[in-house]
Design an enzyme around this catalytic site. Sequence first.
Site, PDB file in Angstrom:
ATOM      1  N   PHE A 123       1.234  -8.467   3.756  1.00 53.46           N
ATOM      2  CA  PHE A 123       1.801  -8.113   4.756  1.00 53.46           C
ATOM      3  C   PHE A 123       1.837  -7.759   6.016  1.00 53.46           C
ATOM      4  O   PHE A 123       1.107  -6.483   6.197  1.00 53.46           O
ATOM      5  CB  PHE A 123       2.453  -6.723   3.814  1.00 53.46           C
ATOM      6  CG  PHE A 123       3.560  -6.119   3.930  1.00 53.46           C
ATOM      7  CD1 PHE A 123       5.183  -6.227   3.517  1.00 53.46           C
ATOM      8  CD2 PHE A 123       4.360  -4.490   5.297  1.00 53.46           C
ATOM      9  CE1 PHE A 123       5.913  -5.992   3.746  1.00 53.46           C
ATOM     10  CE2 PHE A 123       5.481  -4.199   5.169  1.00 53.46           C
ATOM     11  CZ  PHE A 123       6.082  -5.214   4.573  1.00 53.46           C
ATOM     12  N   THR A 158      -3.661  -5.835   5.314  1.00 54.51           N
ATOM     13  CA  THR A 158      -4.735  -5.401   3.229  1.00 54.51           C
ATOM     14  C   THR A 158      -4.415  -7.294   3.149  1.00 54.51           C
ATOM     15  O   THR A 158      -3.969  -7.312   2.976  1.00 54.51           O
ATOM     16  CB  THR A 158      -4.158  -4.389   2.421  1.00 54.51           C
ATOM     17  OG1 THR A 158      -3.474  -3.625   3.209  1.00 54.51           O
ATOM     18  CG2 THR A 158      -4.291  -4.357   1.225  1.00 54.51           C
ATOM     19  N   ARG A 242       6.626   2.404  -0.264  1.00 52.97           N
ATOM     20  CA  ARG A 242       6.242   3.116  -0.678  1.00 52.97           C
ATOM     21  C   ARG A 242       6.407   4.526  -2.672  1.00 52.97           C
ATOM     22  O   ARG A 242       5.666   5.401  -2.571  1.00 52.97           O
ATOM     23  CB  ARG A 242       7.731   4.460   0.021  1.00 52.97           C
ATOM     24  CG  ARG A 242       7.289   3.955   1.777  1.00 52.97           C
ATOM     25  CD  ARG A 242       7.816   4.412   2.362  1.00 52.97           C
ATOM     26  NE  ARG A 242       8.080   3.728   3.730  1.00 52.97           N
ATOM     27  CZ  ARG A 242       8.994   3.785   5.018  1.00 52.97           C
ATOM     28  NH1 ARG A 242       9.704   4.410   4.990  1.00 52.97           N
ATOM     29  NH2 ARG A 242       8.004   3.203   5.790  1.00 52.97           N
ATOM     30  N   GLU A 362       1.922   2.922   5.353  1.00 52.84           N
ATOM     31  CA  GLU A 362       3.007   2.469   4.459  1.00 52.84           C
ATOM     32  C   GLU A 362       4.369   3.319   4.910  1.00 52.84           C
ATOM     33  O   GLU A 362       5.520   4.245   4.227  1.00 52.84           O
ATOM     34  CB  GLU A 362       3.181   1.537   2.889  1.00 52.84           C
ATOM     35  CG  GLU A 362       2.285   0.600   2.542  1.00 52.84           C
ATOM     36  CD  GLU A 362       3.171  -0.034   1.413  1.00 52.84           C
ATOM     37  OE1 GLU A 362       3.770  -0.037   1.053  1.00 52.84           O
ATOM     38  OE2 GLU A 362       1.895  -0.512   0.783  1.00 52.84           O
TER      39      GLU A 362
HETATM   40  N1  COS Z   1      16.819  -1.023   4.253  1.00 48.27           N
HETATM   41  C1  COS Z   1      17.624  -1.512   4.758  1.00 48.27           C
HETATM   42  N2  COS Z   1      17.940  -1.295   6.493  1.00 48.27           N
HETATM   43  C2  COS Z   1      17.354  -0.345   6.615  1.00 48.27           C
HETATM   44  C3  COS Z   1      16.588   0.259   6.655  1.00 48.27           C
HETATM   45  C4  COS Z   1      16.133   0.303   5.494  1.00 48.27           C
HETATM   46  N3  COS Z   1      15.388   1.616   4.562  1.00 48.27           N
HETATM   47  N4  COS Z   1      16.346   1.216   7.551  1.00 48.27           N
HETATM   48  C5  COS Z   1      16.742   1.000   8.469  1.00 48.27           C
HETATM   49  N5  COS Z   1      17.223  -0.010   8.109  1.00 48.27           N
HETATM   50  C6  COS Z   1      18.316  -1.242   9.203  1.00 48.27           C
HETATM   51  C7  COS Z   1      19.273  -0.353   9.772  1.00 48.27           C
HETATM   52  O1  COS Z   1      20.335   0.307   9.466  1.00 48.27           O
HETATM   53  C8  COS Z   1      19.290  -0.744  11.329  1.00 48.27           C
HETATM   54  O2  COS Z   1      20.725  -1.714  10.986  1.00 48.27           O
HETATM   55  P1  COS Z   1      22.086  -1.766  11.690  1.00 48.27           P
HETATM   56  O3  COS Z   1      21.438  -1.161  13.298  1.00 48.27           O
HETATM   57  O4  COS Z   1      22.617  -2.902  11.650  1.00 48.27           O
HETATM   58  O5  COS Z   1      22.578  -0.839  11.139  1.00 48.27           O
HETATM   59  C9  COS Z   1      17.725  -1.768  11.369  1.00 48.27           C
HETATM   60  O6  COS Z   1      17.155  -1.717  10.429  1.00 48.27           O
HETATM   61  C10 COS Z   1      16.784  -0.803  12.734  1.00 48.27           C
HETATM   62  O7  COS Z   1      17.129   0.246  11.965  1.00 48.27           O
HETATM   63  P2  COS Z   1      17.539   2.169  12.653  1.00 48.27           P
HETATM   64  O8  COS Z   1      17.845   2.108  14.278  1.00 48.27           O
HETATM   65  O9  COS Z   1      16.922   2.974  12.042  1.00 48.27           O
HETATM   66  O10 COS Z   1      14.509   1.683  13.214  1.00 48.27           O
HETATM   67  P3  COS Z   1      14.016   2.394  13.702  1.00 48.27           P
HETATM   68  O11 COS Z   1      13.353   1.834  14.947  1.00 48.27           O
HETATM   69  O12 COS Z   1      14.792   4.017  14.725  1.00 48.27           O
HETATM   70  O13 COS Z   1      12.928   2.946  13.298  1.00 48.27           O
HETATM   71  C11 COS Z   1      12.820   3.809  11.535  1.00 48.27           C
HETATM   72  C12 COS Z   1      13.067   3.136  12.309  1.00 48.27           C
HETATM   73  C13 COS Z   1      11.445   5.195  11.860  1.00 48.27           C
HETATM   74  C14 COS Z   1      11.793   4.256  10.084  1.00 48.27           C
HETATM   75  C15 COS Z   1      11.479   2.585  10.872  1.00 48.27           C
HETATM   76  O14 COS Z   1      10.564   2.450  12.389  1.00 48.27           O
HETATM   77  C16 COS Z   1      10.326   3.179  10.161  1.00 48.27           C
HETATM   78  O15 COS Z   1      10.153   2.916   8.858  1.00 48.27           O
HETATM   79  N6  COS Z   1       8.882   3.184  10.810  1.00 48.27           N
HETATM   80  C17 COS Z   1       7.462   3.616   9.895  1.00 48.27           C
HETATM   81  C18 COS Z   1       7.089   1.112   9.527  1.00 48.27           C
HETATM   82  C19 COS Z   1       6.040   1.250   8.733  1.00 48.27           C
HETATM   83  O16 COS Z   1       6.084   2.155   7.108  1.00 48.27           O
HETATM   84  N7  COS Z   1       5.360   1.388   8.931  1.00 48.27           N
HETATM   85  C20 COS Z   1       3.742   1.115   8.233  1.00 48.27           C
HETATM   86  C21 COS Z   1       3.095   0.126   7.809  1.00 48.27           C
HETATM   87  S1  COS Z   1       2.631  -0.638   6.499  1.00 48.27           S
HETATM   88  S2  COS Z   1       0.699  -0.415   6.742  1.00 48.27           S
END
Ligand code: COS
Length: 378
Positions: A123, A158, A242, A362
């Site tokens: 990924f 990974t 997650r 994640e």
């Molecule tokens: N499922 C479906 N769509 C999603 C979603 C989900 N769980 N979370 C966000 N989206 C969509 C939103 O709806 C938005 O689309 P619309 O504007 O069309 O509604 C779009 O994605 C952007 O979302 P958002 O504005 O919330 O984005 P942000 O940049 O503010 O990010 C977080 C939100 C912090 C939640 C996100 O960046 C995140 O999860 N970060 C962690 C990433 C991670 O886990 N990294 C590790 C990688 S693997 S080691």
Amino acid sequence: MRFELTEEQQLVQAAARGFAQERIAPRAAAIDHDEKIPADVLDGLAELGLFGVNLPESLGGAEAGVVAYHLAMREVARACASTAVTMAVTNMVGEVIAAFGDEETRRAFVPRLCDGSLRAGSFALSEAEAGSDPGAMRTTARRDGDAWVIDGSKQWITSGDFAGVFVVWARTGDAGPKGISAFAVPSDTPGLSVGRHEDKMGLRGSSTTALHFEGCRVPASALLGELHGGFRIAMMALDGGRIGIASQAIGIAEAALDAAIGYAKERQTFGEPLANRQAIQWMIADGRTELDAAILLTQRAASMKERGVRFSREAAMAKVYATEAAWRICDHALQIHGGYGYTKEYAVERHLRDVRVTRIYEGTSEIQRIVISRDVLR
Ligand code: COS
């Protein structure tokens, strides 16, 4: 409300437990030391259907569902956390390609991920300066005739050095989350090379590398889902991922707690087993209670995913709770072992090193709290 597992779920759990305890657990210390998962362990996971637990049979999966996936992950992690994360990411990549690939792409990769011939899936989302904030990624994909050409670098990948297929996210449009697309990229694509191996504190059996893309050409059909729709795909995949990491943390903590209970019953201090001391009893009572709470939260999220309802908040709750609790449980298990716990003679030191990253990858615990609070306050 039913708390019992179905017959199929119990069968998956028993099969995973049998394989993990007989064939993986006795080699977990060697996997950690040698920094490599033996080929026959990967073969065994594939034979049991553990590389595609929630994938349809028509694509080579076990079609056993998400709760069964959680149970199997726990069992594999109880034996070896490095093997478990390899399994988790492979399942996640299979699910992304099955859900968003076109027919040809799905057929090209998913059955071979499930049967183990691609070894693992990988990924490729994070970059050196875009981990918690993947919307800031810089890797690009530009259209050139009937191909996409990818340029840039990824980090913290990974199985980056042995996976047969990567899901790669790259910028195809404007800055921010709305200009990102996802692609299925075979590992032997010219222009794709493996970079630095991370020298990690734990999960040492699971390789973590950088990836470099230099004029890496993939066909137009490699695009997964909609153009510029990749961020949503990543978020949906991470919601499911997650559940996997919560399950992994639970499995590691179960192993640590079992070891601590065994040790506390045997080890004598002041003429009595440690287990007779209230200080030790409370650590064990709290650990078991927190583990049960983590299991219930994770099974709720898994069953919601299985039923097709939105489960982002519940998966984030399961992950932050399970991983933070698992860290405390592993720390207490080491404390119960005293000085011996701080040596490689006992497995608890490995459990503590392995479990630490579950609070980071994640989505860090802080990111999970962002996901939960945004949903609660909406
Ligand atoms: N499922 C479906 N769509 C999603 C979603 C989900 N769980 N979370 C966000 N989206 C969509 C939103 O709806 C938005 O689309 P619309 O504007 O069309 O509604 C779009 O994605 C952007 O979302 P958002 O504005 O919330 O984005 P942000 O940049 O503010 O990010 C977080 C939100 C912090 C939640 C996100 O960046 C995140 O999860 N970060 C962690 C990433 C991670 O886990 N990294 C590790 C990688 S693997 S080691």
